[in-house]
Motif scaffolding. Structure first.
Motif: not given
Ligand code: AMP
Ligand code: MG
Length: 320
Positions: A178-198
């Motif tokens: 999700g986003f807080n003032n356009n800044t991404p926030i990870l609400y649920r870990l899942g099938a795509i890793s945090v590293e891949e998002i980052e």
């Protein structure tokens, strides 16, 4: 009610147009889907799952052209993520447009959206004029189904149709951003890793258990659970020793010679492949849960990549 299992997207579309909820395959887990604009059909999903109404559903779309129908004020980072991961196991929580019924978003001004990466479901979505709202096809608090047979066990006689897309490739739920003032926030870990998002948007804040709210229920402390008591541990052999004499099941990531000390053992991946472990996770938990065990001992995975996401699910399954 007779429950049909078939690969026919025509049949699936037929039931959806009649205002029924049906099961659909995705690359993550099976979903219980209905027309987003048919409020009665959407309410029936909550009833079938016994899911609290404060628990929002994810809207499934087939193309970027459908995105503007559902969401507005879309942050740049959301486009970047969608371009990289759609179709795929990423859910974006975005400001919703006026036409989206409140029952889908649990009354919130935001809505979760994703484009699933499953050919049959994409074909189905293309053949109908409305997106589908779909949470996982499991009763509230139970393990998510990753094959059509499990869906059938859960909902036989309660839904008219299961679209048979075989086993789910990824096997755990989507990653939610999700986003807080356009800044991404990870609400649920899942099938795509945090590293891949980052890799795409830089460092992201990860919401943890403590600051999760009841209206982000994928984040509820106890979730995704077998009925058998489950213990998550770094030290399997010590835990087995502690429970000597009990009928134990072992879910492990590292190969060991502990098979003889337990009633049943499941190795998540022979060559310690995290993708394979995620793919097997829920089905192995289901199998262990059906063996009348006194306890399931689960081994913690390495805390990196998908290991993080799998540990998250196991932690919730272990929660009292
Ligand atoms: P499920 O598909 O069963 O995993 O459920 C969908 C999950 O998506 C919910 O449990 C929430 O965690 C998440 N979700 C969907 N929409 C929103 C939203 N508007 N805000 C926060 N979380 C959401
Ligand atoms: Mg779910």
């Amino acid at each position: 009610m007779f429950t049909q299992i078939s690969e026919s997207t025509n049949q699936a579309a037929h039931f959806l147009k009649l205002g029924k909820a049906i099961a659909i395959p995705t690359e993550t887990v099976y979903g219980l889907a209905a027309n987003i604009y048919d409020e009665d059909a959407i309410r029936s999903i909550f009833t079938l799952k016994q899911r609290p109404l404060n628990n929002p559903l994810i809207v499934h779309i087939h193309s970027f052209s459908q995105l503007n129908e559902i969401a507005q004020n879309i942050p740049e980072a959301a486009f970047k993520l969608a371009e990289k991961f759609w179709p795929g196991p990423l859910t974006l929580v975005l400001d919703k447009t006026q036409g989206i019924p409140d029952v889908i978003s649990a009354g919130k001004p935001t809505v979760g959206i994703r484009m699933p990466n499953h050919s049959l479901t994409l074909e189905l979505l293309q053949s109908i004029s409305f997106p589908l709202a779909a949470p996982s096809a499991n009763p509230f608090m139970r393990i998510s189904p990753t094959n059509p047979e499990r869906v059938f066990e859960y909902f036989e006689g309660k839904i008219p149709f299961v679209l048979d897309g075989g086993e789910c490739a990824n096997g755990i739920e989507s990653t939610i951003v999700g986003f807080n003032n356009n800044t991404p926030i990870l609400y649920r870990l899942g099938a795509i890793s945090v590293e891949e998002i980052e890799d795409i948007v830089g460092e992201v804040e990860v919401m943890n258990n403590e600051n999760s709210t009841p209206n982000a229920p994928g984040m509820m402390k106890k979730h995704y659970s077998p009925r058998t008591k489950l213990i998550l541990t770094d030290n399997v052999s010590d835990e087995i020793e502690l429970h000597k004499g009990e009928k134990m099941g072992l879910l492990c990531f590292n190969e060991s010679n502990l098979e003889d000390s337990v009633f049943s053992m499941k190795l998540l991946s022979k060559d310690q492949n995290l993708e394979e472990a995620a793919h097997n996770l829920y089905e192995f938990l289901q199998e262990l849960d059906s063996q009348d065990l006194e306890i399931i001992i689960a081994e913690k995975l390495p805390n990196l990549g998908l290991g993080n996401s799998i540990n998250d699910r196991l932690q919730r399954a272990a929660s009292e």
